[in-house]
Design an enzyme around this catalytic site. Structure first.
Site, PDB file in Angstrom:
ATOM      1  N   SER A 318       0.837  -1.203   0.000  1.00  0.00           N
ATOM      2  CA  SER A 318       0.000   0.000   0.000  1.00  0.00           C
ATOM      3  C   SER A 318       0.872   1.253   0.000  1.00  0.00           C
ATOM      4  O   SER A 318       0.586   2.233  -0.694  1.00  0.00           O
ATOM      5  CB  SER A 318      -0.916  -0.007   1.231  1.00  0.00           C
ATOM      6  OG  SER A 318      -1.598   1.207   1.355  1.00  0.00           O
ATOM      7  N   TRP A 321       2.514   1.619  -3.389  1.00  0.00           N
ATOM      8  CA  TRP A 321       1.526   2.033  -4.396  1.00  0.00           C
ATOM      9  C   TRP A 321       1.502   3.554  -4.535  1.00  0.00           C
ATOM     10  O   TRP A 321       1.296   4.085  -5.628  1.00  0.00           O
ATOM     11  CB  TRP A 321       0.133   1.532  -3.988  1.00  0.00           C
ATOM     12  CG  TRP A 321      -0.966   2.052  -4.872  1.00  0.00           C
ATOM     13  CD1 TRP A 321      -1.401   1.520  -6.047  1.00  0.00           C
ATOM     14  CD2 TRP A 321      -1.772   3.223  -4.646  1.00  0.00           C
ATOM     15  NE1 TRP A 321      -2.421   2.280  -6.564  1.00  0.00           N
ATOM     16  CE2 TRP A 321      -2.668   3.323  -5.728  1.00  0.00           C
ATOM     17  CE3 TRP A 321      -1.827   4.186  -3.638  1.00  0.00           C
ATOM     18  CZ2 TRP A 321      -3.607   4.347  -5.821  1.00  0.00           C
ATOM     19  CZ3 TRP A 321      -2.751   5.209  -3.736  1.00  0.00           C
ATOM     20  CH2 TRP A 321      -3.622   5.271  -4.819  1.00  0.00           C
ATOM     21  N   HIS A 322       1.759   4.264  -3.419  1.00  0.00           N
ATOM     22  CA  HIS A 322       1.694   5.721  -3.473  1.00  0.00           C
ATOM     23  C   HIS A 322       2.876   6.338  -4.220  1.00  0.00           C
ATOM     24  O   HIS A 322       2.810   7.496  -4.629  1.00  0.00           O
ATOM     25  CB  HIS A 322       1.627   6.306  -2.061  1.00  0.00           C
ATOM     26  CG  HIS A 322       0.293   6.119  -1.411  1.00  0.00           C
ATOM     27  ND1 HIS A 322      -0.057   4.955  -0.771  1.00  0.00           N
ATOM     28  CD2 HIS A 322      -0.797   6.927  -1.316  1.00  0.00           C
ATOM     29  CE1 HIS A 322      -1.284   5.060  -0.304  1.00  0.00           C
ATOM     30  NE2 HIS A 322      -1.768   6.237  -0.632  1.00  0.00           N
ATOM     31  N   GLY A 323       3.950   5.598  -4.371  1.00  0.00           N
ATOM     32  CA  GLY A 323       5.068   6.159  -5.099  1.00  0.00           C
ATOM     33  C   GLY A 323       6.318   5.325  -4.927  1.00  0.00           C
ATOM     34  O   GLY A 323       6.459   4.572  -3.957  1.00  0.00           O
ATOM     35  N   PHE A 467      -0.367  10.044  -7.697  1.00  0.00           N
ATOM     36  CA  PHE A 467      -0.335   8.604  -7.472  1.00  0.00           C
ATOM     37  C   PHE A 467      -0.998   7.851  -8.596  1.00  0.00           C
ATOM     38  O   PHE A 467      -1.106   6.648  -8.557  1.00  0.00           O
ATOM     39  CB  PHE A 467      -1.001   8.245  -6.138  1.00  0.00           C
ATOM     40  CG  PHE A 467      -0.421   9.029  -4.985  1.00  0.00           C
ATOM     41  CD1 PHE A 467       0.949   9.213  -4.878  1.00  0.00           C
ATOM     42  CD2 PHE A 467      -1.239   9.598  -4.024  1.00  0.00           C
ATOM     43  CE1 PHE A 467       1.485   9.945  -3.835  1.00  0.00           C
ATOM     44  CE2 PHE A 467      -0.715  10.324  -2.976  1.00  0.00           C
ATOM     45  CZ  PHE A 467       0.655  10.498  -2.882  1.00  0.00           C
TER      46      PHE A 467
END
Length: 467
Positions: A318, A321-323, A467
């Site tokens: 998770s 996933w944001h970067g 994102f």
């Protein structure tokens, strides 16, 4: 083109008129939505639209093979590989290249890995995740496969294209291909959400960002410790107002088009613990991670210890996933470690012992832990995050230049009033519904003018666009 620009507002009004002019032809409405979505995306960058079109064509071809094959699992795996490859190439290539280069250097290998200047399309994570939900749903025979135009619209639907919510195929796609005539069934709610989004994003989040968060995070050692503490709390409020304001706005746009989007927030800062926080924050992502990562890894089916490993892996994913950055891994890892610690505490003592004994204490502990993790999320690097945290406890002798006591009192009052504030929008929507028809656009115009006059100049970008 930003959702908050005059240009977008005028274009949407024109599209709205044409769209509902075709209200007796849902297939024509879908075609208009598809064209508008690609025009909107190409307006940002034509290469974004080209990459999405290529990805859509490839995934749809795999979808057809999967439904026609006697061994559909291999085509499901191929589609998942394509989805992972799509993200790996456009979003994570440089991150892993730099890590691999550092590993080679540490081993004394002088080989230089080539750097590729690869464009990262806005919204790539969101439509990639949606494609995964489609393939899994078709494979499980939860839905029928969609023809290319419907599948393309499901991935490109412009209200959700840039920053979600992440829609499931058995929800959004099923609405898009339903033959029944669409209706604007929640006009009052849509207008209320637009007004709420303007208040949250343009005014409050914009003010917090320009007056507190951006300057203090840029150079925390030049501010008084109390001002750094104020920015510490201010960012927690800013990111909530920013992202939930965006969600309110795109939910309203979809409602005006006769489409309902999933709920993405449920008063997250009222959470009693981290498990509760993830049931309330970015719900479409957390439920996606649960259903497509945590459960396939084994969930809690293989014992307590394995469940904690799966949970930690899901939270790290998770974060990633944001970067493509270590700071997001740290942020996800902090949440993962926090939830694992919570589960261990529940196993050793009574479940939710603290929240049962004192809900307010439990909320305060959860809120501060979430704020601490936000520092790593907001800072540009791990070093900057550490510098910020050090400045919170460093009596550097800097004089107060901002009204930190005032902001801290304001934030404390907000936290105290949060249970009441979380119910306020629904009450306002009810009052709005009671207004005469001419009063609703009048009220919306007054709110818009008020917000524009109070908000910082310019059109702020949304945090989750990256994102």
């Amino acid at each position: 083109m930003s959702y908050l620009s005059i240009e977008f507002a005028l274009a949407f009004v024109g599209f709205f008129a044409v769209y509902w002019g075709c209200r007796r032809m849902p297939s024509m409405q879908n075609l208009l939505l598809l064209l508008a979505s690609y025009l909107f995306y190409a307006k940002l960058d034509w290469r974004f639209a080209s990459i999405l079109a290529a990805y859509t064509l490839a995934q749809h071809a795999l979808s057809r093979r999967m439904t026609q094959s006697g061994r559909p699992k291999r085509w499901l795996q191929a589609s998942l590989l394509l989805a992972v490859g799509n993200l790996a190439l456009f979003k994570y290539f440089d991150f892993f290249r730099e890590s691999a280069q550092a590993g080679l250097n540490a081993l004394g290998v002088t080989a230089l890995l080539p750097a590729l200047d690869i464009l990262m399309p806005v919204g790539i994570s969101f439509y990639t995740f949606q494609s995964v939900s489609y393939f899994v749903s078709v494979y499980r025979k939860e839905i029928k496969s969609a023809p290319l135009p419907q599948f393309a619209l499901f991935l490109a639907f412009f209200p959700t294209l840039l920053a979600g919510p992440i829609c499931r195929a058995n929800d959004l796609l099923e609405q898009l291909r339903r033959p029944a005539l669409r209706q604007v069934a929640h006009l009052d709610r849509a207008l209320g959400l637009i007004a709420l989004a303007l208040l949250k994003k343009l005014w409050l989040a914009g003010w917090l960002a320009s007056a507190w968060v951006d300057p203090v995070f840029a150079a925390p050692d030049t501010f008084h410790a109390m001002e750094v503490w104020a920015a510490f709390y201010a960012y927690a409020l800013q990111i909530y107002l920013d992202f939930s304001g965006y969600t309110d706005l795109v939910t309203a746009l979809a409602l005006l088009l006769g489409i309902q989007l999933p709920r993405n927030f449920d008063a997250p800062y009222l959470a009693l613990n981290l498990r509760d926080f993830w049931r309330r924050w970015h719900i479409s992502l957390s439920s996606w991670i649960r259903d497509y990562v945590y459960i396939p890894l084994g969930g809690n089916r293989n014992g307590f210890a394995r469940a904690q490993v799966n949970l930690l892996a899901a939270m790290l994913l998770s974060g990633l996933w944001h970067g493509a950055s270590l700071k997001y891994l740290v942020w996800g890892g902090m949440h993962g470690v926090g939830v694992v610690a919570l589960n261990i505490g529940d196993k050793l003592w009574k479940r939710d012992a603290v929240s049962r004994a004192s809900p307010w204490l439990s909320r305060l502990i959860t809120f501060h832990y979430v704020c601490l993790a936000w520092v790593f999320f907001r800072a540009q690097s791990l070093d900057e995050a550490v510098d910020f945290l050090r400045a919170m406890f460093d009596p550097s002798g800097q004089e107060l230049t901002l009204n930190a006591p005032g902001l801290l009192l304001l934030l404390a009052a907000w936290l105290m009033a949060l249970p009441w504030l979380s119910r306020l929008p629904e009450r306002c929507f009810g009052r709005l519904a009671a207004l005469p028809w001419w009063g609703k656009p009048l009220l919306l115009s007054v709110v818009a003018l008020l917000v524009i006059s109070l908000a910082p100049s310019g059109i702020p970008g949304f945090i989750y666009y990256q994102f």
